[in-house]
Design an enzyme around this catalytic site. Sequence first.
Site, PDB file in Angstrom:
ATOM      1  N   ASP A  97       0.809  -1.215   0.000  1.00  0.00           N
ATOM      2  CA  ASP A  97       0.000   0.000   0.000  1.00  0.00           C
ATOM      3  C   ASP A  97       0.842   1.264   0.000  1.00  0.00           C
ATOM      4  O   ASP A  97       1.848   1.347   0.706  1.00  0.00           O
ATOM      5  CB  ASP A  97      -0.872  -0.019   1.265  1.00  0.00           C
ATOM      6  CG  ASP A  97      -1.788   1.179   1.362  1.00  0.00           C
ATOM      7  OD1 ASP A  97      -2.629   1.315   0.470  1.00  0.00           O
ATOM      8  OD2 ASP A  97      -1.658   1.967   2.307  1.00  0.00           O
ATOM      9  N   GLU A 153       1.214  -0.383  -4.962  1.00  0.00           N
ATOM     10  CA  GLU A 153       0.279   0.711  -5.225  1.00  0.00           C
ATOM     11  C   GLU A 153       1.018   2.027  -5.157  1.00  0.00           C
ATOM     12  O   GLU A 153       1.543   2.402  -4.115  1.00  0.00           O
ATOM     13  CB  GLU A 153      -0.836   0.740  -4.182  1.00  0.00           C
ATOM     14  CG  GLU A 153      -1.822   1.864  -4.443  1.00  0.00           C
ATOM     15  CD  GLU A 153      -2.479   2.431  -3.193  1.00  0.00           C
ATOM     16  OE1 GLU A 153      -3.673   2.746  -3.256  1.00  0.00           O
ATOM     17  OE2 GLU A 153      -1.808   2.568  -2.154  1.00  0.00           O
TER      18      GLU A 153
HETATM   19  C1  LIG Z   1       1.177   5.231   4.655  1.00  0.00           C
HETATM   20  O1  LIG Z   1      -0.063   4.813   4.175  1.00  0.00           O
HETATM   21  C2  LIG Z   1      -1.001   5.818   4.203  1.00  0.00           C
HETATM   22  C3  LIG Z   1      -2.384   5.360   3.867  1.00  0.00           C
HETATM   23  O2  LIG Z   1      -2.526   4.057   3.540  1.00  0.00           O
HETATM   24  C4  LIG Z   1      -0.548   6.859   3.253  1.00  0.00           C
HETATM   25  O3  LIG Z   1      -1.509   7.871   3.252  1.00  0.00           O
HETATM   26  C5  LIG Z   1       0.763   7.387   3.714  1.00  0.00           C
HETATM   27  O4  LIG Z   1       1.219   8.317   2.810  1.00  0.00           O
HETATM   28  C6  LIG Z   1       1.726   6.306   3.832  1.00  0.00           C
HETATM   29  N1  LIG Z   1       2.901   6.841   4.430  1.00  0.00           N
HETATM   30  C7  LIG Z   1       4.086   6.421   4.050  1.00  0.00           C
HETATM   31  C8  LIG Z   1       5.237   7.025   4.766  1.00  0.00           C
HETATM   32  O5  LIG Z   1       4.206   5.587   3.170  1.00  0.00           O
END
Ligand SMILES: *[C@@H]1O[C@H](CO)[C@@H](O)[C@H](O)[C@H]1NC(C)=O
Length: 574
Positions: free
Chosen positions: A218, A291
């Site tokens: 994700d 993603e």
């Molecule tokens: C972590 O995941 C969230 C939502 O799923 C996203 O909004 C956020 O940017 C992510 N943060 C990082 C540091 O990847």
Amino acid sequence: MILLNILRFSVVLSVVCCADWWENGNFYQIYPRSFMDSNADGIGDLNGIASKLEYLKEIGVTGTWLSPIFKSPMKDFGYDTEDYRSIQPEYGTMADFENLVARCKALDIKLILDFVPNHTSDLHDWFIRSVNREEEYKDYYIWHPGKVVNGERAPPNNWVSVFRYSAWEWNDIRKEYYLHQFVKEQPDLNYRNPKVVQAMKEVLIFWMEKGVSGFRVDAVPYLFEVEADENGDYPDEPLSGECDDPDSSCYLSHIYTQNIDETFEMAYQWREVLDKFTLEHGTETKIMMTEAYTSLENEIRFYTDGTVNGSQIPFNFELISFINKESTAKDYKFRINSWLSLMPEGYQANWVMGNHDNKRLASRFGVARTDLMNILLQTLPGIAVTYNGEELGMTDVYIPWNQTVDPAACNTNETVFHTFSRDPARTPFQWDDSVSAGFSTNKTTWLPVATDYKTNNVKLQKLSPFSHLKIFKKLTKLRRTKTFTDGDLNVVALDDDILVYERTLSGEDTYIILLNVSSNNRVVDLTKVFANLPARLEVITSSLRSPSLYLAGDVVNTASVRAYPQVGTVFVAV
Ligand SMILES: *[C@@H]1O[C@H](CO)[C@@H](O)[C@H](O)[C@H]1NC(C)=O
Ligand SMILES: *[C@@H]1O[C@H](CO)[C@@H](O)[C@H](O)[C@H]1NC(C)=O
Ligand SMILES: *[C@@H]1O[C@H](CO)[C@@H](O)[C@H](O)[C@H]1NC(C)=O
Ligand SMILES: *[C@@H]1O[C@H](CO)[C@@H](O)[C@H](O)[C@H]1NC(C)=O
Ligand SMILES: *[C@@H]1O[C@H](CO)[C@@H](O)[C@H](O)[C@H]1NC(C)=O
Ligand SMILES: *[C@@H]1O[C@H](CO)[C@@H](O)[C@H](O)[C@H]1NC(C)=O
């Protein structure tokens, strides 16, 4: 000598013969909360999914990825993990999960889990220990004492969360701010801490040992932020000029919080963990889907840096992000070819038509184009990814403000929430015409069931001689033929209305796919488009229309094929 020849022959065979299990895969995203409820609490669960695996098999799905099922306070419906190694109780138990794995294995449906690496929940044990400055966990998250502005405490810089307002939240115990790019209950992990990197790799191994075939990762672009300077400070992001609301994510250009080089590096490291596991345990290939809503060039970087590999399936969102109701055939062609031409040689393309973060396919393109879009998805080369319900033409469901639960919408207000809400595409799956569409025996469900469920559901579409589901099944079967798994693609945009492409493979049937993306009626001479076509084409399947326009088995004259408005048709050369 003879032995040597046999050996050499078998080696050649193994290279030429078999695609790996995931190649040309037909993946199906299940949103567990809304797929099937087995215990009448109005919320979908693992046993519910296990009870519907035959359906997946029947519609030609080869692998399914589940949105998060890990223990979570559900502030962002599982995208806020409280414990990476346990199951959210309302979804079931570890025993239920193990049963699901076994059922998937029995049916040969590969199970992929959502991995949410960038942040944990603020209830995660790591965060609690980090708040308390326990030595081991002190730097698991991104902490900063903040600034003093006009004698008052202020966040370290101007960074804004994806869900609006400052990305920094004050913690009164540690007396510092922590970074959260999503909701404040989702603190961002500090990937510059090797302990965090190692801990997350161990999470992957834990689930592979349980038998999963891979991970959908994700929100990868957010993994890393720019490194702090010598004073421990982080720079402000420049204004984007895209909007003038300083609380909104669009206000800033995210050059220090997204798509930092180290992010790609991390994806390559995870792939290494997967490949090593495969090798050491002699299992099937473990795969990674990533993603990232980012530039095409960045997407392609997730495949490989030219030396090491990353994601086998960096989600291709071109058809979600850039194609809509108004798109012309030339736009479609451009989006299809841009991925195929940028993708490095020897890798697999993938096409994502919908997911839990976007409006439903039938709502984005209009119900009439549902089959056309599914035809496109299933007949392009590579991997297809379908969001649950798109095979039925399920549409977005209007959810009023007082029933809205998505944090992306709840953080806004009653006037504008609907442009942010993802609830409409997340309502319960429509199985039949009984209570709550057969999703649950409970009349009340976590999000309301669509009002059209009595006329649009799996049961009815199975009984009906013509339905979206029947077309979908025909397509998933067709794409297993050699022309579709191994054949070439030649895309032509005749004009703004007509997209037509050929799938060919020497010695195999030739297929023509004709899509009229507009609302105009026309006749096309396909002999002028592709060389060597026979005089007649036979219809394999065509969009659902009433009265039916083309029926399977109809034979048409190649020189005068009708491309009915919003209709897609698959022909085989006869
Ligand atoms: C972590 O995941 C969230 C939502 O799923 C996203 O909004 C956020 O940017 C992510 N943060 C990082 C540091 O990847
Ligand atoms: C029915 O579902 C609702 C909403 O999820 C829940 O509040 C209620 O407790 C459920 N009823 C039963 C009998 O579980
Ligand atoms: C990377 O993937 C490609 C395509 O599947 C493969 O040919 C190549 O050998 C892989 N490279 C490494 C270093 O694993
Ligand atoms: C939501 O608001 C509508 C009126 O706008 C009202 O009829 C309905 O009862 C409310 N539902 C809930 C769950 O509060
Ligand atoms: C709702 O939010 C929008 C956008 O942020 C803002 O322009 C509008 O004034 C707000 N409306 C209310 C009633 O708060
Ligand atoms: C495609 O549909 C449009 C709009 O309905 C129609 O005007 C046009 O003639 C059709 N094209 C063909 C080739 O049938």
